[in-house]
Structure formats: structure tokens, C-alpha cells
Scaffold this motif. Structure first.
Motif, PDB file in Angstrom:
ATOM      1  N   GLU A   1       0.829  -1.206   0.000  1.00 58.59           N
ATOM      2  CA  GLU A   1       0.000   0.000   0.000  1.00 58.59           C
ATOM      3  C   GLU A   1       0.868   1.263   0.000  1.00 58.59           C
ATOM      4  O   GLU A   1       0.360   2.369  -0.190  1.00 58.59           O
ATOM      5  N   THR A   2       2.167   1.103   0.232  1.00 58.73           N
ATOM      6  CA  THR A   2       3.102   2.222   0.315  1.00 58.73           C
ATOM      7  C   THR A   2       4.033   2.194  -0.890  1.00 58.73           C
ATOM      8  O   THR A   2       3.834   1.426  -1.838  1.00 58.73           O
ATOM      9  N   ASP A   3       5.084   2.995  -0.867  1.00 59.58           N
ATOM     10  CA  ASP A   3       6.066   3.010  -1.957  1.00 59.58           C
ATOM     11  C   ASP A   3       7.196   2.020  -1.706  1.00 59.58           C
ATOM     12  O   ASP A   3       8.280   2.145  -2.281  1.00 59.58           O
ATOM     13  N   TRP A   4       6.945   1.027  -0.874  1.00 56.93           N
ATOM     14  CA  TRP A   4       7.940  -0.006  -0.554  1.00 56.93           C
ATOM     15  C   TRP A   4       8.413  -0.724  -1.810  1.00 56.93           C
ATOM     16  O   TRP A   4       7.617  -1.072  -2.691  1.00 56.93           O
ATOM     17  N   SER A   5       9.703  -0.971  -1.886  1.00 55.44           N
ATOM     18  CA  SER A   5      10.290  -1.701  -3.001  1.00 55.44           C
ATOM     19  C   SER A   5      10.654  -3.106  -2.532  1.00 55.44           C
ATOM     20  O   SER A   5      11.519  -3.275  -1.665  1.00 55.44           O
ATOM     21  N   ALA A   6       9.990  -4.100  -3.088  1.00 53.83           N
ATOM     22  CA  ALA A   6      10.230  -5.483  -2.670  1.00 53.83           C
ATOM     23  C   ALA A   6      11.610  -5.951  -3.117  1.00 53.83           C
ATOM     24  O   ALA A   6      12.027  -5.693  -4.252  1.00 53.83           O
TER      25      ALA A   6
ATOM     26  N   GLY B   1      20.641  -7.687   9.078  1.00 53.80           N
ATOM     27  CA  GLY B   1      20.412  -6.254   9.082  1.00 53.80           C
ATOM     28  C   GLY B   1      19.546  -5.787   7.937  1.00 53.80           C
ATOM     29  O   GLY B   1      18.790  -4.809   8.063  1.00 53.80           O
ATOM     30  N   GLU B   2      19.647  -6.468   6.791  1.00 52.27           N
ATOM     31  CA  GLU B   2      18.807  -6.116   5.644  1.00 52.27           C
ATOM     32  C   GLU B   2      17.348  -6.467   5.908  1.00 52.27           C
ATOM     33  O   GLU B   2      16.444  -5.755   5.443  1.00 52.27           O
ATOM     34  N   ILE B   3      17.113  -7.549   6.640  1.00 51.24           N
ATOM     35  CA  ILE B   3      15.740  -7.888   7.022  1.00 51.24           C
ATOM     36  C   ILE B   3      15.134  -6.732   7.818  1.00 51.24           C
ATOM     37  O   ILE B   3      13.973  -6.355   7.617  1.00 51.24           O
ATOM     38  N   VAL B   4      15.924  -6.159   8.711  1.00 53.46           N
ATOM     39  CA  VAL B   4      15.427  -5.042   9.526  1.00 53.46           C
ATOM     40  C   VAL B   4      15.188  -3.811   8.662  1.00 53.46           C
ATOM     41  O   VAL B   4      14.105  -3.223   8.681  1.00 53.46           O
ATOM     42  N   ARG B   5      16.205  -3.421   7.880  1.00 53.83           N
ATOM     43  CA  ARG B   5      16.117  -2.163   7.134  1.00 53.83           C
ATOM     44  C   ARG B   5      15.089  -2.200   6.001  1.00 53.83           C
ATOM     45  O   ARG B   5      14.352  -1.237   5.785  1.00 53.83           O
ATOM     46  N   ARG B   6      15.058  -3.305   5.284  1.00 58.42           N
ATOM     47  CA  ARG B   6      14.243  -3.353   4.069  1.00 58.42           C
ATOM     48  C   ARG B   6      12.852  -3.920   4.288  1.00 58.42           C
ATOM     49  O   ARG B   6      12.009  -3.854   3.394  1.00 58.42           O
ATOM     50  N   TYR B   7      12.602  -4.484   5.462  1.00 61.43           N
ATOM     51  CA  TYR B   7      11.316  -5.130   5.703  1.00 61.43           C
ATOM     52  C   TYR B   7      10.678  -4.701   7.019  1.00 61.43           C
ATOM     53  O   TYR B   7       9.584  -4.117   7.038  1.00 61.43           O
ATOM     54  N   LEU B   8      11.356  -4.935   8.129  1.00 62.94           N
ATOM     55  CA  LEU B   8      10.727  -4.705   9.429  1.00 62.94           C
ATOM     56  C   LEU B   8      10.511  -3.223   9.726  1.00 62.94           C
ATOM     57  O   LEU B   8       9.446  -2.835  10.223  1.00 62.94           O
ATOM     58  N   GLU B   9      11.499  -2.391   9.456  1.00 65.82           N
ATOM     59  CA  GLU B   9      11.327  -0.964   9.741  1.00 65.82           C
ATOM     60  C   GLU B   9      10.251  -0.320   8.869  1.00 65.82           C
ATOM     61  O   GLU B   9       9.408   0.436   9.397  1.00 65.82           O
ATOM     62  N   PRO B  10      10.204  -0.601   7.564  1.00 66.87           N
ATOM     63  CA  PRO B  10       9.083  -0.068   6.781  1.00 66.87           C
ATOM     64  C   PRO B  10       7.734  -0.595   7.256  1.00 66.87           C
ATOM     65  O   PRO B  10       6.741   0.147   7.266  1.00 66.87           O
ATOM     66  N   LEU B  11       7.686  -1.858   7.661  1.00 66.67           N
ATOM     67  CA  LEU B  11       6.432  -2.426   8.148  1.00 66.67           C
ATOM     68  C   LEU B  11       5.996  -1.749   9.443  1.00 66.67           C
ATOM     69  O   LEU B  11       4.827  -1.370   9.601  1.00 66.67           O
ATOM     70  N   ALA B  12       6.931  -1.585  10.375  1.00 67.01           N
ATOM     71  CA  ALA B  12       6.608  -0.941  11.646  1.00 67.01           C
ATOM     72  C   ALA B  12       6.190   0.507  11.455  1.00 67.01           C
ATOM     73  O   ALA B  12       5.449   1.066  12.271  1.00 67.01           O
ATOM     74  N   GLY B  13       6.659   1.129  10.372  1.00 70.59           N
ATOM     75  CA  GLY B  13       6.311   2.513  10.107  1.00 70.59           C
ATOM     76  C   GLY B  13       5.002   2.703   9.371  1.00 70.59           C
ATOM     77  O   GLY B  13       4.572   3.853   9.168  1.00 70.59           O
TER      78      GLY B  13
END
Length: 476
Positions: A69-74, A84-96
Motif C-alpha cells: 500500500e506504500t512506496d515499498w520496493s520489494a 540487518g537487511e531484514i530489519v532495514r528493508r522489511y521490518l522498519e518499513p512495516l513498523a512505520g
């Protein structure tokens, strides 16, 4: 009377946030309590470690629906991410995500769970009483939150197993704490100066230990004097090092083959089976003594890394009626499916609310904590768990019973390593946009190796360079 209350989710790691996403998809209100300052606190502690499973197994579908629903890039579904990539590219955008962010409470450490107004012994009216979650913030403030149900996704990272083969601290282990590290320290990055040129004992017989050992061997290439000794508490070296193409997660099979070659080249001392008994701080560093294959043994080291696995923290569950297998410390219906004493390959059928139910209605343990002391957990398994549990809490019992997941075989079998010159590639398909764009790559591991300036991962070659990231094309 509890219908208007939220569902408490303990932990904002991959499985905890997936649980929240599934609850939102069911029009249920989550309350996520995370001890750290942000999402994925535990993953950040091993952010330098590359996952065995590609991105396609590490993103939950309900979470993906929110992110899209956002501008997230899969990310590339076949690439192997770092923690660390799991956190930056997935978890942090999800939490936000706005739909989720307002339900998150960071720096909220859960200390206890109970039924409001009832202790563990009280039965009358128990199923109708809300859960009460006690938690504290970083300023020492104490809080109480009521919930309709509880999903404990707090993980096991903060509870490492000690060095002792009996599951206890060995004599002197606590006194030597300044020289002992648990888990998978970043010996090539943040902790390089601590380990460069040192004599290091790595204790553990799993893939976390292999990760540390191989990183230390890479450190040795640029820091002469670094010496690595690997102590396995159980004599399962052949089982651990076998695998290669027999492992459906090739990056994990490659670890065993890499360790095999290091042993054959004499770069790695192996003690197996070894039972440490005492650690003494002396003039020549740490003297570690114990039993090596029933004989007395002692050696001197500067540092010890204990990578002996993890265990669940059960203290916060003292007033909740839980049922756990006495050995594995997993729910009784799940324990025989994951017990490493019974499963050499660790294949685990998808499971959900029914297998994870406890005598306490509305209470569930999920994620790596649901596996107790078993080491075979995959994120995708946790995502299936919380999908089923969210459906069960919402009253959709049919959906809770349905299986939505097909897993790869999760463990390295005890087969012999692949023969030298074997054809094929082992690191998963090459990424569409490899990290080494000017190099021809045959798989994800090959791309990673060339991005780090190496000749490649060795796939399909007769004699890959010793400094490459080992793959499946050569035997020990």
C-alpha cells in the motif's frame, strides 16, 4: 467482556509484526510490546550474518499486503539477505506503516503475564478474565495492560545456552565473562579488533558455530596470529558437515562443506566430543580444561565464543498455564515434530493454532520461542503459525486449520559431501541485479563472493581458491 480489548503481541521481530499484520487483516486490534528501541532488535544483534533462506521465505503475506500500500520496493525474492537487511528493508518499513505504527510500544519490556485478578491456581471464571500484561519502560516506569489474548513472539535471543555440556555454566565461566561472548559476534566488523591476532575457542556444534568459525578463518587471512579451535560438545561432525546439494537451503549446506575444507587444510583445530569443565584466568590468558573423548584436556586462549544455541525465557509465564515438552520446551503437540534427537533433517510440517494451544485459553507462544531449545526454526514457519492463530482468535476455525505453507526441507542430512567436480550451482538463482554487476555470476552465493572481490564461490570447479566463499562444487 474482553471483546473490546486488544490482542497483546510480545515482540516486534519478524513473527511479532506478522502477527500484528494478520490481526489487522482480521479487523482485530493488536498491542505490540517490544523491549527494544525499534523493530527487529534481536536481528540487529546478528545483522552481519547472511540468512540461509531467500527473501521469498522471509516476508509474510499479510505484512506484504500492508507494505504494498506504500512506496515499498520489494527485494529480489531469490536473494539471501543479511539479518540487518531484514530489519532495514522489511521490518522498519512495516513498523512505520500508519495502520500498524499506532499499535506499537517500543522500549516496553514485558515482565509478567497473568489473568486479571487471578493467580495460576484459580479456575473459576478464568477463561472469561482478561489477560494482564505487566511491563516497564526504560525510565523504570511500571505499566499494566489488559488484553483479550496474548501471542508471545519474544524469541530466544536474550537467553543463550551456557558452555557446559550439561546445560549449566562451567566453573569460572561467569568470572571470565569479559573474555566470553555468546551467539555470533561480528568478528569481521564491529568486533574485529577484539579477535584479530587472538587465540579463539569456539564452542558449539551447530551452524551458528560454523558461521563464527568461518568468519574467524577469514579474519586470519588479514590478521596473522589469529588461531581458531572449534570445540563440539557432541561428536556429530560428520552429520553437521554433510549436506551440500542435499540441503534444500544451499547456503546452509555450503557452510558445512567450507568447514570440511578448512579442517582438511589444517587451518582449524577440532575438539570432538569436548566437555568443558573449568575456565581459569591466568598469565597466559584463559586456561580451558575439560574432557576430550573421555580424556583430560587443557588449552590456552584469549577469547571464547559460546555458540551453543538458545533457550526460551519462561520466567514471565510463571502465572500462565502453559504446557511444554519436558525436554524440548516446546508445546507438546509440536515437540516431537522438531526434536533434534528424533529428526536428523528437521523437516517440520506446517502447524498452527491447534498444535500451539495451551491449557490457558487465548494464550500462544510463536516463532523461535515456540521451538523451545530446538534449532530448526524458519521465519516462514512462524508466519504460518500467526496466520492460523489470528484466524482462530477471529473465530474462523476452518481457516485456522488450513495449511497455507509448503516448506523446504530444513536440515542438513547426514549424507556424504558432494563429489569433486559436481555439476550445477548451489547458491540459489543468480540475482537479477547482482551485487557485482560487471561479473558473470552463476548463483546468489557466486554474486556475493565476487562482490567481495573473490574469484567466486567455487560452484562446479575442481579446486576453488581457498579464499572463496565455499559452495557445493568440490568435496573436502
Amino acid at each position: 467482556m474482553t471483546g473490546s480489548l486488544p490482542i497483546a503481541v510480545i515482540g516486534a521481530g519478524p513473527v511479532g509484526l506478522a502477527a500484528a499484520a494478520h490481526l489487522l487483516a482480521r479487523d482485530l486490534v493488536p498491542l505490540v510490546l517490544e523491549r527494544g528501541a525499534g523493530a527487529g532488535t534481536s536481528l540487529k544483534a546478528w545483522g552481519h550474518v547472511r540468512m540461509f533462506s531467500p527473501w521469498r521465505y522471509n516476508i509474510d503475506e499479510a505484512a506484504r499486503a500492508l507494505l504494498e500500500e506504500t512506496d515499498w520496493s520489494a527485494p529480489n525474492p531469490e536473494a539471501l539477505p543479511l539479518g540487518g537487511e531484514i530489519v532495514r528493508r522489511y521490518l522498519e518499513p512495516l513498523a512505520g506503516h500508519p495502520a500498524l505504527a499506532r499499535h506499537l510500544r517500543f522500549e516496553a519490556e514485558v515482565t509478567a503475564i497473568t489473568r486479571h485478578g487471578l493467580d495460576k491456581m484459580a479456575s473459576e471464571g478464568r477463561a472469561d478474565a482478561p489477560f494482564e500484561i505487566r511491563w516497564r519502560d526504560t525510565g523504570g516506569g511500571k505499566h499494566r495492560s489488559l488484553a483479550r489474548a496474548v501471542i508471545d513472539a519474544s524469541g530466544t535471543w536474550t537467553q543463550p545456552n551456557p558452555m557446559g555440556v550439561d546445560g549449566l555454566l562451567v566453573t569460572g565461566e561467569l568470572a571470565a565473562a569479559a573474555h566470553v561472548e555468546y551467539g555470533i559476534p561480528d568478528v569481521l566488523g564491529a568486533r574485529r579488533d577484539t579477535y584479530a591476532g587472538r587465540r579463539v575457542l569456539v564452542v558449539g556444534s551447530g551452524h551458528s558455530a560454523i558461521n563464527v568459525v568461518l568468519d574467524l578463518l577469514r579474519l586470519e587471512e588479514t590478521a596473522p596470529g589469529t588461531r581458531v579451535t572449534w570445540a563440539l560438545r557432541r561428536n556429530r561432525l560428520d552429520k553437521l558437515l554433510g549436506g551440500g546439494l542435499n540441503d534444500a537451503l544451499p547456503a546452509r549446506g555450503a557452510l558445512g562443506l567450507a568447514a570440511t575444507r578448512a579442517i582438511a587444510a589444517g587451518r582449524l583445530d577440532v575438539l570432538a566430543p569436548f566437555a568443558a569443565e573449568r575456565v581459569v584466568i591466568g598469565a597466559d590468558g584463559l586456561e580451558v580444561s575439560g574432557r576430550l573423548d573421555a580424556m583430560s584436556w587443557a588449552g590456552h586462549f584469549d577469547r571464547i565464543v559460546v555458540a551453543t544455541g538458545l533457550r526460551p525465557d519462561l520466567n514471565l509465564l510463571r502465572e500462565v498455564r502453559v504446557a511444554l515438552d519436558p525436554a524440548v520446551e516446546a508445546p507438546p503437540a509440536l515437540a516431537p515434530l522438531i526434536d533434534p534427537n528424533l529428526h536428523s533433517c528437521g523437516t517440520v510440517p506446517p502447524h498452527g493454532a491447534a498444535e500451539l494451544a495451551h491449557p490457558e485459553p487465548g494464550f500462544y507462544i510463536v516463532g523461535s520461542k515456540s521451538y523451545g531449545r530446538a534449532p530448526t526454526f524458519l521465519m516462514a514457519t512462524g508466519y504460518e503459525q500467526v496466520r492460523s492463530i489470528a484466524a482462530e482468535i477471529a473465530g474462523d476455525h476452518d481457516a485456522a486449520k488450513r495449511v497455507h505453507l509448503v516448506l523446504p526441507e530444513t536440515g542438513v542430512c547426514s549424507a556424504a559431501p558432494v563429489a569433486a567436480g559436481a555439476s550445477g550451482c548451489c547458491g540459489g538463482p543468480a540475482p537479477e541485479s547482482p551485487t557485482a554487476p560487471d561479473a558473470e555470476v552463476c548463483c546468489a552465493d557466486d554474486a556475493l563472493a565476487k562482490a567481495e572481490g573473490k574469484d567466486g564461490c567455487g560452484c562446479g570447479t575442481q579446486d576453488p581458491p581457498a579464499s572463496t566463499i565455499p559452495c557445493c562444487g568440490a568435496a573436502a
